[in-house]
Structure formats: C-alpha cells, structure tokens
Design an enzyme around this catalytic site. Structure first.
Site, PDB file in Angstrom:
ATOM      1  N   ASP A  86       0.881  -1.165   0.000  1.00  7.20           N
ATOM      2  CA  ASP A  86       0.000   0.000   0.000  1.00  7.20           C
ATOM      3  C   ASP A  86       0.918   1.215   0.000  1.00  7.20           C
ATOM      4  O   ASP A  86       1.760   1.356   0.910  1.00  7.20           O
ATOM      5  CB  ASP A  86      -0.845   0.050   1.275  1.00  7.20           C
ATOM      6  CG  ASP A  86      -1.970  -0.959   1.314  1.00  7.20           C
ATOM      7  OD1 ASP A  86      -2.042  -1.822   0.429  1.00  7.20           O
ATOM      8  OD2 ASP A  86      -2.774  -0.892   2.265  1.00  7.20           O
ATOM      9  N   HIS A 142       4.698  -7.598  -0.234  1.00  2.68           N
ATOM     10  CA  HIS A 142       4.315  -8.840  -0.888  1.00  2.68           C
ATOM     11  C   HIS A 142       5.026  -8.980  -2.226  1.00  2.68           C
ATOM     12  O   HIS A 142       5.517  -8.005  -2.794  1.00  2.68           O
ATOM     13  CB  HIS A 142       2.803  -8.890  -1.068  1.00  2.68           C
ATOM     14  CG  HIS A 142       2.061  -8.927   0.234  1.00  2.68           C
ATOM     15  ND1 HIS A 142       1.384 -10.043   0.677  1.00  2.68           N
ATOM     16  CD2 HIS A 142       1.906  -7.986   1.206  1.00  2.68           C
ATOM     17  CE1 HIS A 142       0.844  -9.786   1.859  1.00  2.68           C
ATOM     18  NE2 HIS A 142       1.148  -8.540   2.199  1.00  2.68           N
ATOM     19  N   SER A 227       8.835   2.784   5.413  1.00  2.00           N
ATOM     20  CA  SER A 227       9.737   3.455   4.526  1.00  2.00           C
ATOM     21  C   SER A 227       9.242   3.437   3.101  1.00  2.00           C
ATOM     22  O   SER A 227       8.101   3.758   2.813  1.00  2.00           O
ATOM     23  CB  SER A 227      11.106   2.791   4.638  1.00  2.00           C
ATOM     24  OG  SER A 227      12.061   3.504   3.931  1.00  2.00           O
TER      25      SER A 227
END
Length: 263
Positions: A86, A142, A227
């Site tokens: 995200d 992911h 980050s």
C-alpha cells in the site's frame, strides 16, 4: 503529549542512537498503550487487521500487522505485476542507461542503489517505481510477481528520513539508507524489490527467512516503522497500466502492469 511522541517516532531519524531508542520502545509492552492514539492520529483502518487492536502486545506488532484474508485482492491478469505494498507512487518511469531520473528532484544511479550488484545490468534500460509508505499504510511487503528467489542482499546503511523533506533535501537517501534487496525471477523476466529502511536498526525483515519462491501476492517481508520500496523491472519486459502516474495511491495487489519477455 502522546501525539507529539508518536510524531517523533514516525519522523524518521538518521541518528542511530535515536533509532535504537525508538526501536526498543516500540518493541516494549509499554508501547501498546499508544496503539489507540496511533490509530486515531493516523486514521488507520484497524478493522482490516487480522486481530483486534487490543490483542497486539506492542506498537511494533500492530505496525507490522497482517490483514484479514481477502482485504487486498491480487491482480489476476496474465503476466501481471502487482503492487507489493500500500503506497503512494512518488516516481515511476523508464530507466535511462542505469539512471533513475528525477525522484523528488534527484537522479539515482542503479550501481549505487543496488550496491554494484551484477544484477544491475538487467535493469539499466528497465522500468522503476518508487513507492512511499506513510504511517497510515499497511506495512507488509508482498511479492509483485510469481517467481523464485535468485539472490538476496542486505546492505547496512543510514536511517535518513524518506518523507517529502528528506527525499528533496538530503542527497541520495534511497542509495544511502539500509536496504534489503530481493531479486525474483519470473517466467517473463526478473524483478528487484528494493526495501529501503528509515527508522530503527535492522528495520526490514523477511516474513519467512527460508522461503525461496513466491506466488504473486505472497507475504515477502515487512517494515518496522516503515519506509519506501523501489520496484525494478527487467529491461524491455514491462508495460505499465494505462493511466498510472506519479501521485497515484495504490493498494497491495493492485495491477501495476504486465511483464512480457522481449522477442
């Protein structure tokens, strides 16, 4: 007071002593009392988390939380490249002769970003995304493609801030900070997932240290007080999704484009 403390913890610092201090606190049981404030201040959709917020024992455990099954559908398009996180796309585009151009006004050389790895030859005319994770975002990373691990490299570095100020006013942040790089070979080309640390020493971890292959969307790694991820796609193999541009917010699993091995 609580708000100021949370702001301090998420305003990423280059000082190792402060990183260690904040890291130690975020792993302590005492930090769990900040979780409700953290959710409120950063407008975190805690209902997506696999557990109730009160079940997390530390702030760090909540920060690196997993989500309930099905919360992030993964692109099913043939030859898909899915967003690994995200994030906000802060820069994207073609790589020119080994140079990533104009990331917040700065250019980056692949040889610096990838620590002079032989793999850099595969990306000198490839494609890149710079994906920034804010405190609000889900902080697990992911796999963007289905493939096997070719190599992994952990590069120890600094902990400069990767927020707007740090990226614009501090030179070469992405190439100077701690990085964990995973090279994944898929059926139609290779991808490099460059996970750039910002706060806390050893702030990036693999979800499973023994894993050597992933399906698209599989849990790969996670940040502790997060980050940026730089995603690199092999020379001549990637076609971006139409309409995608810098400034776009993406969710993990969302289609970024497709890989097709050059003829």
């Amino acid at each position: 007071m609580v708000k100021q403390l949370l702001r301090l913890m998420t305003e990423l610092s280059s000082h190792r002593w402060l990183s260690r201090l904040m890291g130690a606190f975020s792993h302590s049981r005492l930090s769990r009392f900040l979780i409700p404030a953290f959710i409120r201040i950063y407008h975190i959709p805690s209902s997506e988390a696999e557990k109730h917020s009160g079940e997390y024992l530390t702030l760090n455990e909540f920060f690196s939380r997993r989500l309930k099954p099905g919360m992030r559908p993964v692109a099913a398009h043939e030859n898909a490249v899915a967003s690994p996180v995200d994030a906000l796309i802060t820069a994207m585009g073609e790589i020119h002769s080994g140079t990533i151009m104009n990331v917040k006004g700065q250019d980056y050389e692949l040889e610096d970003l990838l620590n002079h790895s032989p793999h850099l030859e595969l990306y000198k005319k490839g494609f890149f995304f710079v994906l920034y994770l804010s405190p609000t975002d889900y902080h697990r990373i992911h796999s963007p493609i289905t493939g096997r691990k070719v190599e992994s490299e952990h590069i120890r570095g600094r902990a400069y801030p990767v927020n707007e100020f740090g990226m614009r006013h501090m030179k070469g942040v992405l190439s100077r900070n701690e990085r964990l790089i995973t090279y994944i070979a898929g059926a139609n080309g290779e991808a490099a997932v460059v996970k750039v640390g910002a706060m806390n020493v050893s702030s990036i971890h693999y979800a499973d240290e023994e894993a050597d292959a992933w399906q698209i969307g599989d849990d790969l790694a996670y940040f502790e007080f997060g980050s940026t991820v730089v995603l690199l796609l092999e020379n001549g193999s990637f076609t971006a999704r139409p309409g995608l541009a810098s400034g776009t917010k993406v969710k993990m699993g969302e289609l970024l484009g497709t890989l097709q091995r050059p003829l």
